[in-house]
Design a protein around this motif. Sequence first.
Motif, PDB file in Angstrom:
ATOM      1  N   TYR A   1      -2.300   5.919   6.428  1.00  0.00           N
ATOM      2  CA  TYR A   1      -3.228   4.838   6.763  1.00  0.00           C
ATOM      3  C   TYR A   1      -3.626   4.105   5.475  1.00  0.00           C
ATOM      4  O   TYR A   1      -3.671   2.876   5.444  1.00  0.00           O
ATOM      5  CB  TYR A   1      -4.493   5.375   7.454  1.00  0.00           C
ATOM      6  N   SER A   2      -3.928   4.870   4.434  1.00  0.00           N
ATOM      7  CA  SER A   2      -4.336   4.255   3.166  1.00  0.00           C
ATOM      8  C   SER A   2      -3.264   3.301   2.651  1.00  0.00           C
ATOM      9  O   SER A   2      -3.570   2.232   2.145  1.00  0.00           O
ATOM     10  CB  SER A   2      -4.580   5.324   2.104  1.00  0.00           C
ATOM     11  N   GLU A   3      -2.012   3.724   2.772  1.00  0.00           N
ATOM     12  CA  GLU A   3      -0.921   2.874   2.273  1.00  0.00           C
ATOM     13  C   GLU A   3      -0.806   1.588   3.093  1.00  0.00           C
ATOM     14  O   GLU A   3      -0.569   0.518   2.537  1.00  0.00           O
ATOM     15  CB  GLU A   3       0.410   3.642   2.317  1.00  0.00           C
ATOM     16  N   VAL A   4      -0.963   1.706   4.410  1.00  0.00           N
ATOM     17  CA  VAL A   4      -0.882   0.510   5.251  1.00  0.00           C
ATOM     18  C   VAL A   4      -2.055  -0.426   4.950  1.00  0.00           C
ATOM     19  O   VAL A   4      -1.894  -1.649   4.885  1.00  0.00           O
ATOM     20  CB  VAL A   4      -0.837   0.888   6.755  1.00  0.00           C
ATOM     21  N   ILE A   5      -3.224   0.152   4.729  1.00  0.00           N
ATOM     22  CA  ILE A   5      -4.405  -0.667   4.413  1.00  0.00           C
ATOM     23  C   ILE A   5      -4.155  -1.471   3.138  1.00  0.00           C
ATOM     24  O   ILE A   5      -4.432  -2.666   3.066  1.00  0.00           O
ATOM     25  CB  ILE A   5      -5.648   0.231   4.240  1.00  0.00           C
ATOM     26  N   LYS A   6      -3.603  -0.791   2.139  1.00  0.00           N
ATOM     27  CA  LYS A   6      -3.303  -1.464   0.865  1.00  0.00           C
ATOM     28  C   LYS A   6      -2.408  -2.684   1.104  1.00  0.00           C
ATOM     29  O   LYS A   6      -2.577  -3.741   0.519  1.00  0.00           O
ATOM     30  CB  LYS A   6      -2.591  -0.455  -0.055  1.00  0.00           C
ATOM     31  N   GLN A   7      -1.485  -2.507   2.017  1.00  0.00           N
ATOM     32  CA  GLN A   7      -0.561  -3.578   2.396  1.00  0.00           C
ATOM     33  C   GLN A   7      -1.300  -4.797   2.955  1.00  0.00           C
ATOM     34  O   GLN A   7      -1.012  -5.924   2.608  1.00  0.00           O
ATOM     35  CB  GLN A   7       0.332  -3.003   3.497  1.00  0.00           C
ATOM     36  N   TYR A   8      -2.270  -4.527   3.831  1.00  0.00           N
ATOM     37  CA  TYR A   8      -3.005  -5.605   4.496  1.00  0.00           C
ATOM     38  C   TYR A   8      -4.063  -6.222   3.589  1.00  0.00           C
ATOM     39  O   TYR A   8      -4.506  -7.329   3.825  1.00  0.00           O
ATOM     40  CB  TYR A   8      -3.684  -5.081   5.770  1.00  0.00           C
ATOM     41  N   LEU A   9      -4.493  -5.459   2.574  1.00  0.00           N
ATOM     42  CA  LEU A   9      -5.543  -5.965   1.698  1.00  0.00           C
ATOM     43  C   LEU A   9      -4.953  -6.405   0.358  1.00  0.00           C
ATOM     44  O   LEU A   9      -5.617  -6.345  -0.669  1.00  0.00           O
ATOM     45  CB  LEU A   9      -6.625  -4.885   1.477  1.00  0.00           C
ATOM     46  N   SER A  10      -3.699  -6.860   0.388  1.00  0.00           N
ATOM     47  CA  SER A  10      -3.026  -7.178  -0.874  1.00  0.00           C
ATOM     48  C   SER A  10      -3.453  -8.532  -1.450  1.00  0.00           C
ATOM     49  O   SER A  10      -2.892  -8.999  -2.411  1.00  0.00           O
ATOM     50  CB  SER A  10      -1.506  -7.158  -0.669  1.00  0.00           C
ATOM     51  N   HIS A  11      -4.426  -9.150  -0.825  1.00  0.00           N
ATOM     52  CA  HIS A  11      -5.032 -10.387  -1.322  1.00  0.00           C
ATOM     53  C   HIS A  11      -5.518 -10.211  -2.759  1.00  0.00           C
ATOM     54  O   HIS A  11      -6.153  -9.213  -3.064  1.00  0.00           O
ATOM     55  CB  HIS A  11      -6.256 -10.683  -0.443  1.00  0.00           C
ATOM     56  N   PRO A  12      -5.254 -11.179  -3.654  1.00  0.00           N
ATOM     57  CA  PRO A  12      -5.649 -10.977  -5.051  1.00  0.00           C
ATOM     58  C   PRO A  12      -7.155 -10.800  -5.278  1.00  0.00           C
ATOM     59  O   PRO A  12      -7.561 -10.097  -6.194  1.00  0.00           O
ATOM     60  CB  PRO A  12      -5.141 -12.240  -5.764  1.00  0.00           C
ATOM     61  N   GLU A  13      -7.987 -11.402  -4.416  1.00  0.00           N
ATOM     62  CA  GLU A  13      -9.441 -11.312  -4.667  1.00  0.00           C
ATOM     63  C   GLU A  13     -10.028  -9.970  -4.224  1.00  0.00           C
ATOM     64  O   GLU A  13     -11.131  -9.617  -4.624  1.00  0.00           O
ATOM     65  CB  GLU A  13     -10.221 -12.410  -3.931  1.00  0.00           C
ATOM     66  N   ILE A  14      -9.313  -9.257  -3.356  1.00  0.00           N
ATOM     67  CA  ILE A  14      -9.901  -8.030  -2.795  1.00  0.00           C
ATOM     68  C   ILE A  14      -9.613  -6.831  -3.704  1.00  0.00           C
ATOM     69  O   ILE A  14      -8.494  -6.629  -4.157  1.00  0.00           O
ATOM     70  CB  ILE A  14      -9.338  -7.752  -1.384  1.00  0.00           C
ATOM     71  N   THR A  15     -10.653  -6.040  -3.951  1.00  0.00           N
ATOM     72  CA  THR A  15     -10.488  -4.812  -4.736  1.00  0.00           C
ATOM     73  C   THR A  15     -10.587  -3.610  -3.795  1.00  0.00           C
ATOM     74  O   THR A  15     -11.478  -3.562  -2.944  1.00  0.00           O
ATOM     75  CB  THR A  15     -11.611  -4.672  -5.781  1.00  0.00           C
ATOM     76  N   VAL A  16      -9.676  -2.661  -3.958  1.00  0.00           N
ATOM     77  CA  VAL A  16      -9.730  -1.429  -3.176  1.00  0.00           C
ATOM     78  C   VAL A  16      -9.911  -0.263  -4.143  1.00  0.00           C
ATOM     79  O   VAL A  16      -9.150  -0.134  -5.106  1.00  0.00           O
ATOM     80  CB  VAL A  16      -8.433  -1.221  -2.367  1.00  0.00           C
ATOM     81  N   GLU A  17     -10.921   0.553  -3.896  1.00  0.00           N
ATOM     82  CA  GLU A  17     -11.118   1.754  -4.728  1.00  0.00           C
ATOM     83  C   GLU A  17     -11.170   2.983  -3.834  1.00  0.00           C
ATOM     84  O   GLU A  17     -11.537   2.897  -2.663  1.00  0.00           O
ATOM     85  CB  GLU A  17     -12.412   1.619  -5.544  1.00  0.00           C
ATOM     86  N   TYR A  18     -10.805   4.119  -4.411  1.00  0.00           N
ATOM     87  CA  TYR A  18     -10.687   5.351  -3.627  1.00  0.00           C
ATOM     88  C   TYR A  18     -11.756   6.352  -4.041  1.00  0.00           C
ATOM     89  O   TYR A  18     -11.982   6.587  -5.231  1.00  0.00           O
ATOM     90  CB  TYR A  18      -9.283   5.928  -3.775  1.00  0.00           C
ATOM     91  N   ILE A  19     -12.402   6.946  -3.045  1.00  0.00           N
ATOM     92  CA  ILE A  19     -13.477   7.912  -3.305  1.00  0.00           C
ATOM     93  C   ILE A  19     -12.866   9.313  -3.332  1.00  0.00           C
ATOM     94  O   ILE A  19     -12.275   9.752  -2.331  1.00  0.00           O
ATOM     95  CB  ILE A  19     -14.549   7.855  -2.197  1.00  0.00           C
ATOM     96  N   PRO A  20     -12.997  10.023  -4.440  1.00  0.00           N
ATOM     97  CA  PRO A  20     -12.367  11.354  -4.537  1.00  0.00           C
ATOM     98  C   PRO A  20     -13.044  12.379  -3.623  1.00  0.00           C
ATOM     99  O   PRO A  20     -14.192  12.204  -3.224  1.00  0.00           O
ATOM    100  CB  PRO A  20     -12.556  11.725  -6.005  1.00  0.00           C
TER     101      PRO A  20
END
Lengths: 480, 469
Positions: free
Chosen positions: B183-202
């Motif tokens: 799911y995380s990988e697919v999300i990254k795909q959909y949020l590949s917009h340059p303005e959007i930042t994705v960070e991961y919570i350990p």
Amino acid sequence: MTKTLFEKSQTDQHAYSLPKDENVFKAFLPPEHLLRQTPAQLPEISEIDLTRHFSELAKKNMGIDTHFYPLGSCTMKLNPRVNELCASFSGFTRTHPLAPEESIQGNLQIISELISFLCQLCGMTAGSLLPNAGAQGEYVGVRMIAEYHKHRGDHGRNEILIPDSAHGTNPATAGLAGFKVVPVRTNSEGDIDLEDLRRLSSERTAGLMLTNPNTLGLFSSVITEIADIVHNAGGLLYYDGANLNAIMNIAKPGAMGFDVMHLNLHKTFSTPHGGGGPGSGPVFCNDKLKDFLPLPKVIKQNNVYTLVWKDAKSMGKIASFHGNFAIYLRAYLYVKLHGNYGLRKISEQAVVSANYLKKRLGKLFTIPFPQYCMHEFVVQADNYLNQGIKASDIAKRLLDYGIHAPTIYFPLIIKECMLIEPTESESKATLDRFVSVLEKIVAEILETPEIVKNAPHTLSVRRLDEVRAAKNPILKRVST
Amino acid sequence: MWLIECSLGHRNTVGKGSMDFISNSEKQKNEMLAEIGVKSVEELFCSIPKKMLLPPISNDDGLSEYEGIKLMEALANKNTFSHFDNYLGAGAYEHHVPALVSAITSKSEFLTAYTPYQPEASQGMLQIIFEFQSAICALTGLDVSNASLYDGASACAEGLLMALRSQKPRQKVLIADSVHPHYSEVIKQYLSHPEITVEYIPFLSDGTMDLNHFGKMLDDNVAAVLIQYPNFFGGIEKIQQICKMVKNAGALTVLCANPLVYGLYQSASELGADIAVGDSQPFGLPLQFGGPYVGYIACRQELVRQLPGRIVGETVDTLGNRGYVLTLQAREQHIRREKATSNICTNQALAALASLVGILWYGKKGIQKLALTNYQRAAYLKDKLKSICQPTPFDAIPFFNEIIVKFKKPSVIVQKHFRQQGIEPGVSLERFYPHLKDYFLIAVTETKSLEQLDKYVETARSLEKCEDQ
């Protein structure tokens, strides 16, 4: 009116059964602080009442099995029941998407062979069955175009060219992928305006998304020039495969100059439409783009199929697992039943049927593009506006005669548009009946237009108030 | 005489083996060509440039229906997996699919219809979608739902995208590292917009979110936080606390859940989530190699105009009778084009119907019992394996129907040994998290009998005798 099941609930009615609750299991109780406070307000219904409810609803729905359904750009052809039978084999239904490769060789063989077959049919070199529907296929294709330019260090290309006749999913996809959408004009012959395309193609062009035959049902005779203009500007060509039913084994998108494309297996390859999905929108491309295809990929070595889950150049994952497997396996059987021979016959008949209908309807409506069409065509139903009758009125009246309406008001560039696609499945007799029904409706328009204006009269509901639905949305029922 | 005519007189057509589902004969085709005013089909292709036009095909390479079935049977039989006792889960669960499901989904009027563009001719499917929306609202406890999305992964992505639209100008999303890695990988795909930042919570060693770290990540640019329920390791996070933290930071919580969990544990609404997403496969859909499944998305009322995809609403006809239509379409691609809330068009309607029938077949009380049955069987297996396996930090975390176990042998040996006994023991976590070597994620549903579970335990016990190499 059929009450919703949420209004049919009767306390302690039920349909379910569960395996025996062994005593040794009963000892285990979940942590109390996590328990749900109010149970989900679902109805309680017996199996007979459930069954009747859905049987009643079925009667209120038209399908291809019950009615002629000439919905343009949707390719409503027969859905062979043998597809349903084979998709239900337990060897397929019981396979887990993370099962070890050696135990799912049949599934992997289907994926590998279907990709090869469709590549050959489309003149492409590689593909992926992962996208769950056409719009997701478009997204994958457009993202691959983005990756292609990025890998070449060509960073300024942020525009996608899209004809004004395109499906709404094309601009929506390009927008979602972060591109600026640049619309290209359609000329009076229904083809892309080459001057406009030349003017708009530039070093900012990432690509052009094109449906060919386009949504007017016309094959672009200047496709080579279009491809040259976009390629010379450094852009790539995306093929929207919604209309492949017109050209199977007649012409290949790859030979037209397209670099990447998707297909709608639920259209051309007759996996059922299911009332609006599940579809399947596989992507195919040429050598320029194949490294960027999504994961996982299936490869064959020494007659053994394996899955590749990691690959640095790939765009990555697009679906939870392997896409809509049980849908594309139906397409696999469909192409096996037809062979290349049968697929060409389909396209030939689809084009003959569309041109036949178009010729006959020319006596009743304006035909904006007189040249031969491919598998579908548009009529402009503006001849009766003086009587107060619009395309939507004619569409609703068709329903009374037991015919599903064509696509209306699309493409947006044609006034009072009806987009008609008969498909190869329908007999001449059915098409003739369609024409005679439209003749009757035209007679009604001239004699008793109110009948048409207030249609439908014979279905489970009369004309519905869409404005009211949007103004005060009621989007669910709560169990009573 | 008639038979002879069939076999001799019409050799061209009658002797044909393959299928094409075309109802016109040559005679009818020629009549149509005559009406059009052409002599051959080829004339109709005059707009196609000659150099790309392919020659006709004379060799019939198709199959008969019987041959097609035999081919598919042979392929299905190559999938030996269907003979195993299956303990794989991780987003795809083996549950009983009620016989009623296929009886309903195979009805012609549903199977062979398309998107209900003509509402008056599609009241059946429209009411079904309306009831699906109602069922998803009942399960999650939230106010509104759409008609369905492709799968769990795309539902997560769409949930985050709608949260980003609603929380503008915030442009960051935080995703728990304990969310399904696919799911995380697919999300990254959909949020590949340059303005959007994705960070991961350990996550901590027990698989749950590192709340201290999370607190520090929650800044005023965060639009949304995605967590999973149960998380990828089958554990129940401190969701209520997380939702409060998110709310205080002015962001939205997107909660991805196996919907069956709502039969037992707190609803998305009780937990304080704003958007609920997930995959409704556990209700009514077989494993079928990962699809079709059915993504769902529900949210609080005030977010309704940010929902992606089709939504069905109730209305009345000109006589005042209740009916249903596709509504709030100003959000959608066919109207808004590049400004639409999503590009989705075709969704998973028939899979949503399957899921709806699955949910209603269990009904209000059945779903509670089904969920409890799942929990209890998982708890039984976990308890029995305790003395055989190594203790791990995961042991202390509450769970639903998936558990984590570390056997005392390397995973390759474990898999080989179990498979010899006809058991697929679970998902080896190493493929997703290399540091979790030899850990297995085991899914236990109502489909596993006491006898099967005891066989699992016995097989685990006999691992001791296996050589390490």
